[in-house]
Enzyme design. Structure first.
Site, PDB file in Angstrom:
ATOM      1  N   HIS A 108       6.186  31.397  14.424  1.00  0.00           N
ATOM      2  CA  HIS A 108       6.270  33.079  15.204  1.00  0.00           C
ATOM      3  C   HIS A 108       3.811  33.221  15.406  1.00  0.00           C
ATOM      4  CE1 HIS A 108       6.582  37.245  16.189  1.00  0.00           C
ATOM      5  NE2 HIS A 108       7.188  36.336  16.925  1.00  0.00           N
ATOM      6  N   THR A 125       6.913  30.217   9.599  1.00  0.00           N
ATOM      7  CA  THR A 125       7.205  29.852  10.574  1.00  0.00           C
ATOM      8  C   THR A 125       6.082  29.722  11.966  1.00  0.00           C
ATOM      9  OG1 THR A 125       8.430  32.073  12.201  1.00  0.00           O
ATOM     10  CG2 THR A 125       9.585  30.933  10.102  1.00  0.00           C
TER      11      THR A 125
HETATM   12  N1  LIG Z   1       3.996  38.304  12.541  1.00  0.00           N
HETATM   13  C1  LIG Z   1       2.857  39.078  13.207  1.00  0.00           C
HETATM   14  C2  LIG Z   1       3.586  40.652  14.476  1.00  0.00           C
HETATM   15  N2  LIG Z   1       4.518  40.157  14.745  1.00  0.00           N
HETATM   16  C3  LIG Z   1       5.528  41.128  15.709  1.00  0.00           C
HETATM   17  C4  LIG Z   1       5.094  40.828  16.845  1.00  0.00           C
HETATM   18  O1  LIG Z   1       3.227  40.845  17.698  1.00  0.00           O
HETATM   19  C5  LIG Z   1       5.868  41.669  18.838  1.00  0.00           C
HETATM   20  O2  LIG Z   1       5.128  42.931  18.094  1.00  0.00           O
HETATM   21  C6  LIG Z   1       7.147  41.091  17.971  1.00  0.00           C
HETATM   22  O3  LIG Z   1       7.035  39.700  17.853  1.00  0.00           O
HETATM   23  C7  LIG Z   1       7.990  42.543  19.370  1.00  0.00           C
HETATM   24  O4  LIG Z   1       7.122  41.753  20.879  1.00  0.00           O
HETATM   25  N3  LIG Z   1       3.052  40.586  14.912  1.00  0.00           N
HETATM   26  C8  LIG Z   1       1.201  40.939  14.218  1.00  0.00           C
HETATM   27  O5  LIG Z   1       0.077  41.772  14.801  1.00  0.00           O
HETATM   28  N4  LIG Z   1       1.075  40.760  13.431  1.00  0.00           N
HETATM   29  C9  LIG Z   1       1.961  40.000  12.848  1.00  0.00           C
HETATM   30  O6  LIG Z   1       1.332  39.266  11.577  1.00  0.00           O
HETATM   31  C1  LIG Z   2       2.767  36.031  12.909  1.00  0.00           C
HETATM   32  C2  LIG Z   2       3.954  36.564  12.662  1.00  0.00           C
HETATM   33  O1  LIG Z   2       5.160  37.119  13.645  1.00  0.00           O
HETATM   34  C3  LIG Z   2       4.955  36.368  11.287  1.00  0.00           C
HETATM   35  O2  LIG Z   2       3.669  36.949  10.386  1.00  0.00           O
HETATM   36  C4  LIG Z   2       5.515  36.334  10.716  1.00  0.00           C
HETATM   37  O3  LIG Z   2       6.348  35.748   9.598  1.00  0.00           O
HETATM   38  P1  LIG Z   2       7.319  34.923   9.601  1.00  0.00           P
HETATM   39  O4  LIG Z   2       6.594  33.627  10.468  1.00  0.00           O
HETATM   40  O5  LIG Z   2       7.492  34.078   8.635  1.00  0.00           O
HETATM   41  O6  LIG Z   2       8.578  35.048   9.772  1.00  0.00           O
END
Ligand SMILES: Nc1c(NC[C@H](O)[C@H](O)[C@H](O)CO)[nH]c(=O)[nH]c1=O
Ligand SMILES: CC(=O)[C@@H](O)COP(=O)(O)O
Length: 163
Positions: A97, A95
């Site tokens: 994200h 996604t």
């Molecule tokens: N997907 C990854 C994340 N996701 C979590 C976010 O950083 C955050 O902690 C959450 O959205 C709650 O606020 N974080 C990473 O460091 N690396 C990733 O690949």
């Molecule tokens: C960077 C992120 O938050 C990501 O790794 C989360 O994975 P997804 O986009 O498949 O929900």
């Protein structure tokens, strides 16, 4: 310059400032901990190599990279560091994200550098794959933690030159 062309652990020891008496805060994301752990180790070993004392390295963990900005802000406010290094690994998923997290950390760290008189160093890996992250945390492209530590020492010296 693409990392393929410049190893993250390559630097000139002769032009790297010493770190005796400097206090360094390091904020580390727990997401992708095998990777961020290697980045942290690279940063710490490099700081020690240039004379920073172990007791002057303050490490705090946050859940994910999105929280790095807040963690760095707290260390700036509370421990009077000469620099703060943030360490994280954001890997593209299914996604958008990934983009929001990366943009948030980039903007947040940039703002901390503007708002405070403390260099905050961007030790964040933003990769497409775990393989790319492994290559940049002690693999064939070196260790971004090393790069972050050298950058911190250089920025501390710049800060002191223009105090
Ligand atoms: N997907 C990854 C994340 N996701 C979590 C976010 O950083 C955050 O902690 C959450 O959205 C709650 O606020 N974080 C990473 O460091 N690396 C990733 O690949
Ligand atoms: C960077 C992120 O938050 C990501 O790794 C989360 O994975 P997804 O986009 O498949 O929900």
């Amino acid at each position: 310059m693409a990392t393929e062309l410049q190893n993250l652990s390559s630097y000139d020891p002769g032009s790297t400032p010493r770190g005796e008496g400097k206090k360094i805060g390091i904020v580390v994301s727990e997401w992708n901990k095998p990777v961020t752990g290697n980045l942290l180790n690279g940063a710490i070993q490099t700081l020690l190599k240039f004379g920073v004392q172990q007791n002057d390295i303050v490490v705090e963990y946050v859940p994910g990279s999105f929280e790095l900005t807040y963690g760095a802000k707290k260390l700036i406010e509370k421990i009077d560091p000469d620099s703060v290094i943030v360490i994280g690994c954001v890997i593209q998923g299914e996604t958008p994200h990934f983009t929001f997290v990366c943009n948030s950390v980039t903007q947040g760290i940039t703002e901390l550098n503007i708002l405070h008189n403390i260099p905050v160093i961007f030790g964040l890996l933003t990769t497409n794959t775990l393989e790319q992250a492994k290559a940049r945390s002690g693999g064939r492209h070196g260790n971004k933690g090393d790069e972050a530590a050298i950058t911190a020492l250089k920025m501390i010296a710049l800060n002191e030159k223009y105090k």
